[in-house]
Design a protein around this motif. Structure first.
Motif, PDB file in Angstrom:
ATOM      1  N   LEU A 177       0.815  -1.205   0.000  1.00  0.00           N
ATOM      2  CA  LEU A 177       0.000   0.000   0.000  1.00  0.00           C
ATOM      3  C   LEU A 177       0.854   1.261   0.000  1.00  0.00           C
ATOM      4  O   LEU A 177       0.493   2.272  -0.611  1.00  0.00           O
ATOM      5  CB  LEU A 177      -0.954  -0.005   1.200  1.00  0.00           C
ATOM      6  CG  LEU A 177      -2.058  -1.068   1.157  1.00  0.00           C
ATOM      7  CD1 LEU A 177      -2.834  -1.080   2.464  1.00  0.00           C
ATOM      8  CD2 LEU A 177      -3.004  -0.824  -0.018  1.00  0.00           C
ATOM      9  N   LEU A 212       2.027   1.817  -3.559  1.00  0.00           N
ATOM     10  CA  LEU A 212       0.924   2.348  -4.361  1.00  0.00           C
ATOM     11  C   LEU A 212       0.651   3.811  -4.022  1.00  0.00           C
ATOM     12  O   LEU A 212       0.379   4.625  -4.903  1.00  0.00           O
ATOM     13  CB  LEU A 212      -0.347   1.516  -4.138  1.00  0.00           C
ATOM     14  CG  LEU A 212      -0.344   0.100  -4.684  1.00  0.00           C
ATOM     15  CD1 LEU A 212      -1.670  -0.584  -4.365  1.00  0.00           C
ATOM     16  CD2 LEU A 212      -0.087   0.078  -6.184  1.00  0.00           C
ATOM     17  N   ASP A 213       0.734   4.121  -2.734  1.00  0.00           N
ATOM     18  CA  ASP A 213       0.502   5.498  -2.306  1.00  0.00           C
ATOM     19  C   ASP A 213       1.548   6.436  -2.904  1.00  0.00           C
ATOM     20  O   ASP A 213       1.236   7.551  -3.338  1.00  0.00           O
ATOM     21  CB  ASP A 213       0.537   5.576  -0.778  1.00  0.00           C
ATOM     22  CG  ASP A 213       0.170   6.960  -0.261  1.00  0.00           C
ATOM     23  OD1 ASP A 213      -0.933   7.443  -0.580  1.00  0.00           O
ATOM     24  OD2 ASP A 213       0.995   7.554   0.458  1.00  0.00           O
ATOM     25  N   PHE A 231       3.179   5.900  -5.704  1.00  0.00           N
ATOM     26  CA  PHE A 231       2.839   6.014  -7.128  1.00  0.00           C
ATOM     27  C   PHE A 231       1.742   7.057  -7.335  1.00  0.00           C
ATOM     28  O   PHE A 231       1.817   7.909  -8.222  1.00  0.00           O
ATOM     29  CB  PHE A 231       2.349   4.671  -7.672  1.00  0.00           C
ATOM     30  CG  PHE A 231       3.442   3.666  -7.912  1.00  0.00           C
ATOM     31  CD1 PHE A 231       4.768   4.042  -8.010  1.00  0.00           C
ATOM     32  CD2 PHE A 231       3.127   2.322  -8.049  1.00  0.00           C
ATOM     33  CE1 PHE A 231       5.765   3.110  -8.244  1.00  0.00           C
ATOM     34  CE2 PHE A 231       4.116   1.380  -8.285  1.00  0.00           C
ATOM     35  CZ  PHE A 231       5.436   1.779  -8.378  1.00  0.00           C
ATOM     36  N   ASP A 232       0.699   6.973  -6.528  1.00  0.00           N
ATOM     37  CA  ASP A 232      -0.452   7.854  -6.690  1.00  0.00           C
ATOM     38  C   ASP A 232      -0.083   9.311  -6.445  1.00  0.00           C
ATOM     39  O   ASP A 232      -0.476  10.206  -7.197  1.00  0.00           O
ATOM     40  CB  ASP A 232      -1.574   7.436  -5.733  1.00  0.00           C
ATOM     41  CG  ASP A 232      -2.187   6.100  -6.113  1.00  0.00           C
ATOM     42  OD1 ASP A 232      -1.999   5.677  -7.260  1.00  0.00           O
ATOM     43  OD2 ASP A 232      -2.843   5.495  -5.251  1.00  0.00           O
ATOM     44  N   MET A 285       3.872  -6.151  -6.099  1.00  0.00           N
ATOM     45  CA  MET A 285       3.536  -5.250  -7.199  1.00  0.00           C
ATOM     46  C   MET A 285       2.327  -5.763  -7.975  1.00  0.00           C
ATOM     47  O   MET A 285       1.435  -4.990  -8.340  1.00  0.00           O
ATOM     48  CB  MET A 285       4.728  -5.104  -8.136  1.00  0.00           C
ATOM     49  CG  MET A 285       5.872  -4.285  -7.578  1.00  0.00           C
ATOM     50  SD  MET A 285       7.176  -4.116  -8.815  1.00  0.00           S
ATOM     51  CE  MET A 285       8.357  -3.123  -7.896  1.00  0.00           C
ATOM     52  N   GLY A 335      -0.792  -5.211  -5.932  1.00  0.00           N
ATOM     53  CA  GLY A 335      -1.134  -3.794  -5.871  1.00  0.00           C
ATOM     54  C   GLY A 335      -1.663  -3.247  -7.180  1.00  0.00           C
ATOM     55  O   GLY A 335      -2.703  -2.586  -7.222  1.00  0.00           O
ATOM     56  N   LEU A 336      -0.959  -3.519  -8.266  1.00  0.00           N
ATOM     57  CA  LEU A 336      -1.330  -2.940  -9.560  1.00  0.00           C
ATOM     58  C   LEU A 336      -2.500  -3.667 -10.211  1.00  0.00           C
ATOM     59  O   LEU A 336      -3.390  -3.034 -10.776  1.00  0.00           O
ATOM     60  CB  LEU A 336      -0.116  -2.951 -10.498  1.00  0.00           C
ATOM     61  CG  LEU A 336       1.060  -2.082 -10.059  1.00  0.00           C
ATOM     62  CD1 LEU A 336       2.271  -2.321 -10.955  1.00  0.00           C
ATOM     63  CD2 LEU A 336       0.686  -0.605 -10.072  1.00  0.00           C
ATOM     64  N   GLU A 383      -5.523  -4.356  -6.565  1.00  0.00           N
ATOM     65  CA  GLU A 383      -5.948  -3.152  -5.850  1.00  0.00           C
ATOM     66  C   GLU A 383      -6.275  -1.998  -6.794  1.00  0.00           C
ATOM     67  O   GLU A 383      -7.210  -1.242  -6.555  1.00  0.00           O
ATOM     68  CB  GLU A 383      -4.862  -2.723  -4.861  1.00  0.00           C
ATOM     69  CG  GLU A 383      -4.503  -3.778  -3.824  1.00  0.00           C
ATOM     70  CD  GLU A 383      -5.695  -4.175  -2.960  1.00  0.00           C
ATOM     71  OE1 GLU A 383      -6.526  -3.291  -2.664  1.00  0.00           O
ATOM     72  OE2 GLU A 383      -5.775  -5.355  -2.583  1.00  0.00           O
ATOM     73  N   ARG A 384      -5.490  -1.842  -7.853  1.00  0.00           N
ATOM     74  CA  ARG A 384      -5.733  -0.753  -8.804  1.00  0.00           C
ATOM     75  C   ARG A 384      -6.537  -1.195 -10.017  1.00  0.00           C
ATOM     76  O   ARG A 384      -6.988  -0.367 -10.796  1.00  0.00           O
ATOM     77  CB  ARG A 384      -4.403  -0.142  -9.255  1.00  0.00           C
ATOM     78  CG  ARG A 384      -3.678   0.634  -8.163  1.00  0.00           C
ATOM     79  CD  ARG A 384      -4.459   1.889  -7.780  1.00  0.00           C
ATOM     80  NE  ARG A 384      -3.785   2.631  -6.716  1.00  0.00           N
ATOM     81  CZ  ARG A 384      -4.056   2.507  -5.427  1.00  0.00           C
ATOM     82  NH1 ARG A 384      -4.981   1.644  -5.029  1.00  0.00           N
ATOM     83  NH2 ARG A 384      -3.401   3.223  -4.526  1.00  0.00           N
TER      84      ARG A 384
END
Length: 221
Positions: free
Chosen positions: A10, A13-14, A16-17, A41, A44-45, A48-49
Motif C-alpha cells: 500500500l 501504491l501510495d 505512485f499515486d 507489485m 497492488g497494480l 488493488e488498482r
C-alpha cells in the motif's frame, strides 16, 4: 501475504499515486526478495488498482507466478504472461492463464519487436499494449545468463521505448545493485525514478537525478 507485506504494498501504491509515477522506474531490490516484491507489485497494480498488465517470465516459467497468485488469492484476471523460459526448461505444465511463449531466453533483444507485431499470441487474446497499465519482468539479471550484455542493453532500450510509445505505463525494473552493478547503472540511466529497497523496502524513493530527491517514505519496520 502477511500484514507487513500488505502495508508495504500500500505504501508503494501510495507513492505512485501521489507522485504520478509513470514510465520506467528502477527498483533496487536484494535478489532474495525478487519474488516477494514482484508478488506485492502484482497484487497492488492488478488487484488493488484493477490495471491490466503484462508479466514477462525470463527466470522461472510463468506457471510459478500463476501458482503464487492463486495460493495468495490474488486476482489477476487481466494479466497477460509472456514466457521466455518454459520451452527452454521443458516445463509444459498447464496453467489457467493468458500466455504467449517465446522459443527461449536467447536473443532477448528481439522481444520488443515481437511485442509490437504480436497480434494473437496469448491463447487467442490480443496483446494490446495501449490498454496495459504496467509491465513487469521477473528477473532482468537472469537474461545475462543467456545473452551478451550488449544484447540485454539493447533489449532494455527498445523495451522501454516500445512501452513508452504505447501510453503511460508503469514499468518497474527490479535489479539488485550489489550483485548486478553494471546492469543496474545501465538501467538507472534510462529511468526517471529510482526506488531503493533494502531489507525488502527502503525508507525513501528518489529521483534518478541525484540533486532531485523525492522525500517519500515507502515503509518502515
Amino acid at each position: 501475504m502477511n500484514s507487513k507485506d500488505e502495508r508495504q504494498m500500500l505504501d508503494i501504491l501510495d507513492a505512485f499515486d501521489k507522485r504520478g509515477f509513470k514510465g520506467a522506474i528502477i527498483f533496487d531490490v536484494p535478489s532474495t526478495q525478487f519474488v516477494r516484491v514482484n508478488l506485492m507489485m502484482l497484487r497492488g497494480l492488478s488487484q488493488e488498482r484493477g490495471l491490466p498488465g503484462i508479466f514477462i517470465s525470463v527466470d522461472r516459467p510463468h506457471q510459478y507466478m500463476v501458482h503464487l497468485l492463486s495460493m495468495h488469492q490474488i486476482k489477476a484476471e487481466n494479466l497477460i504472461y509472456i514466457d521466455a523460459i518454459s520451452r527452454f526448461s521443458a516445463d509444459f505444465k498447464v496453467a489457467n492463464a493468458k500466455v504467449g511463449f517465446m522459443d527461449g531466453p536467447f536473443r532477448i533483444d528481439r522481444l520488443p519487436m515481437a511485442m509490437n507485431e504480436w497480434i494473437k499470441g496469448c491463447n487467442g487474446q490480443s496483446l494490446n499494449l495501449s490498454n496495459s497499465g504496467f509491465a513487469i519482468i521477473d528477473n532482468l539479471s537472469a537474461l545475462l545468463t543467456y545473452n551478451s550484455f550488449t544484447s540485454v542493453q539493447t533489449f532494455l532500450q527498445n523495451f522501454i521505448q516500445t512501452l513508452h510509445s504505447s501510453g503511460n505505463m508503469i514499468v518497474p525494473l527490479v535489479i539488485d545493485s550489489e550483485k548486478s552493478g553494471l546492469l543496474y547503472e545501465t538501467a538507472r540511466s534510462m529511468c526517471k525514478v529510482e526506488v531503493r529497497m533494502k531489507d525488502i523496502i527502503s525508507d525513501q524513493i528518489m529521483d534518478a537525478v541525484p540533486e532531485k530527491t523525492i522525500d517519500v517514505n515507502c515503509a518502515k519496520g
